[in-house]
Design a protein around this motif. Structure first.
Motif, mmCIF file in Angstrom:
data_model
loop_
_atom_site.group_PDB
_atom_site.id
_atom_site.type_symbol
_atom_site.label_atom_id
_atom_site.label_comp_id
_atom_site.label_asym_id
_atom_site.label_seq_id
_atom_site.Cartn_x
_atom_site.Cartn_y
_atom_site.Cartn_z
ATOM 1 N N ARG A 42 -15.499 14.940 20.632
ATOM 2 C CA ARG A 42 -14.215 14.676 20.118
ATOM 3 C C ARG A 42 -13.916 15.556 18.931
ATOM 4 N N LEU A 85 -12.215 9.333 23.708
ATOM 5 C CA LEU A 85 -11.336 8.776 24.682
ATOM 6 C C LEU A 85 -11.964 7.499 25.180
ATOM 7 N N ASP A 104 -5.716 14.438 22.434
ATOM 8 C CA ASP A 104 -6.193 13.695 23.608
ATOM 9 C C ASP A 104 -6.301 14.836 25.061
#
Length: 487
Positions: free
Chosen positions: A155, A219, A431
């Motif tokens: 991420r 996520l 995202d």
């Protein structure tokens, strides 16, 4: 009989102070440590993560290795092993010129004095060129950053990572290295960190956990299911890491000497013991041995023995291995589930447990089990020994203080660096890009397979079939372009 020319001292590239054996071993040890990162952790990271993050994870390690080297020779080495600027930091300067690199290796701040000012132990001056020492110490700095990366895989914005690497090396790593190895206040006080239990593993574990907090979580789908994309390649990377530890701990004495031999043996004994202990716990509590668990047990054993590899007896290495398999296992499998903070912070590869917890454990056990005759061979403060050998509790106090300093400095410096970077670029990918993974971050995919987050363009599948058929109804259609699929 005349001395063979290869062993004569008056060769142009063989000054009187050069020991060919020590220099050969130091370069070999540096190569072994470098191989732990390149390709060891590159392969391990690229394999242990979900398929859609294989390229990004491997590249984070690759980039850190290259960027760390340039920063190291520009300013980092002398900040960690050069002339003293502050009690915890050396003076910045380049390690690039011929005059500096071909001279005998010297760590200028390491002479140890009695309280009355007289010299007790001289400067660290290995019998090889400064160039060998610069490269050897670089490989330690590089692997620290790559271990830290394990906490934020899946991420972190790659641009933020590219900025973070040089800043963390300068403002965090060099402080710990100088304080404990380069002649800083902890070095002269007698805190024991033989080869990086604190400087490397505790620092990477705490900084990685801190970075994971500020970057934010993966996520929800990735946190719930993040299985390795290739366990066999993961084991290949783990094997390179394990065997490369011979250079990690074997090169720490800066010579091919008795301490080096003891350290290499103890390293592998502790790692094997910890791996077996962790595996037995997995079988006892979960009914089957986990391959990933075995790798984690191997890692905690290697980390735990590092602060004392050349300073403890081999029976003590077995004891340390047993505890390295038990304590981090408990912290990861039991305490983690009961701690709100640990649950909140998304530490992707559990670097906090395998490196911070195991690093502190190793440092404390070294303070307890360091054997006096082995300590005399290498430690800068004469008379150092573990509590179990009559050293009293002072050595344990020193170990605790050393750990607290590394923890505090890395918490503060890592937070400051990330908050500064966040003013210019997001720390976490958005995202919609996290749904895609490698294809969004790099425009590249690890395998020629479809279905784990990458963009799917149907025209890729029909281009060859339709190339000569202008009448086909899909020839000019817009079907399925840019469709994102998440499995």
């Amino acid at each position: 009989m005349a001395t063979p020319i290869a062993y004569q001292a008056n060769l142009p590239a063989v000054p009187d102070w050069l020991n060919k054996g020590d220099n050969g071993w130091q370069l070999a040890a540096a190569t072994l440590v470098g191989m732990q990162s390149m390709p060891g952790l590159v392969v391990l990271y690229g394999s242990i993560v979900k398929k859609k993050w294989a390229v990004n994870s491997a590249f984070m390690a690759l980039y850190a290795f290259a960027a760390a080297l340039i920063v190291w020779v520009l300013v980092g080495f002398r900040m960690a092993f050069g002339e003293r600027l502050l009690p915890f930091w050396g003076k910045a300067g380049p390690a690039l010129s011929q005059g500096y690199l071909v001279g005998r290796a010297r760590m200028l701040a390491t002479p140890h004095h009695f309280r009355n000012g007289t010299l007790e132990k001289g400067m660290e001056e290995p019998f090889y060129p400064q160039a060998s020492l610069v490269y050897f110490e670089f490989t330690f700095a590089a692997i620290t950053l790559i271990l830290l990366a394990g906490s934020v895989l899946g991420r972190m914005n790659i641009k933020a990572w590219m900025a973070f690497v040089p800043l963390w090396l300068i403002f965090s790593y060099t402080v710990g290295a100088f304080s404990l190895w380069g002649g800083g206040f902890l070095f002269h006080w007698g805190v024991i960190d033989y080869s990086g239990g604190y400087v490397i593993h505790l620092a990477s574990g705490i900084s990685g956990f801190t970075a994971a907090y500020w970057v934010g979580p993966r996520l929800k789908s990735d946190r719930e299911r993040f299985s390795p994309n290739n366990i066999l390649l993961m084991l290949t990377g783990a094997g390179l890491l394990w065997l490369g530890w011979s250079g990690f701990n074997g090169g720490a004495p800066y010579a091919a000497n008795i301490t080096s031999s003891v350290a290499v043996l103890n390293t592998h004994v502790c790692a094997a013991t910890s791996l077996l202990t962790w595996t037995c716990l997995d079988v006892a509590f979960f009914g089957k041995p986990s391959v990933i668990g075995a790798v984690q047990g191997m890692m905690t054993g290697l980390v735990c023995i590092t602060p004392g590899a050349g300073l403890v007896q081999t029976w003590a290495a077995i004891v340390m291995g047993i505890l390295a398999g038990i304590i981090p296992w408990i912290s990861m499998m039991i305490l983690h589930k009961k701690s709100a903070l640990l649950q909140k912070v998304d530490d992707t590869l559990a670097v906090f447990h395998t490196h911070a917890v195991a690093g502190i454990l190793g440092g404390l056990l070294t303070g307890l089990l360091a054997e006096p005759s082995l300590c005399r061979l290498i430690l800068p403060v004469p008379g150092s020994k573990g509590t179990a050998y009559g050293g009293g509790f002072l050595q344990l106090v020193k170990q605790v203080v050393g750990a607290l300093f590394i923890i505090g400095w890395n918490l503060i410096s890592t937070t400051a660096i990330l908050l500064a970077i966040a003013r210019f670029t997001p720390l976490r990918m958005p995202d919609d890009q996290l749904m895609i993974g490698d294809d969004a971050a790099h425009g590249e995919e690890a395998y020629a397979l479809w279905g784990d987050g990458e963009r799917y363009d149907a025209t890729r599948q029909v281009t060859m079939m339709l190339a000569d058929d202008s009448r086909h109804p899909m020839r000019d259609s817009n079907t399925a372009r840019g469709l994102t699929i998440q499995l």
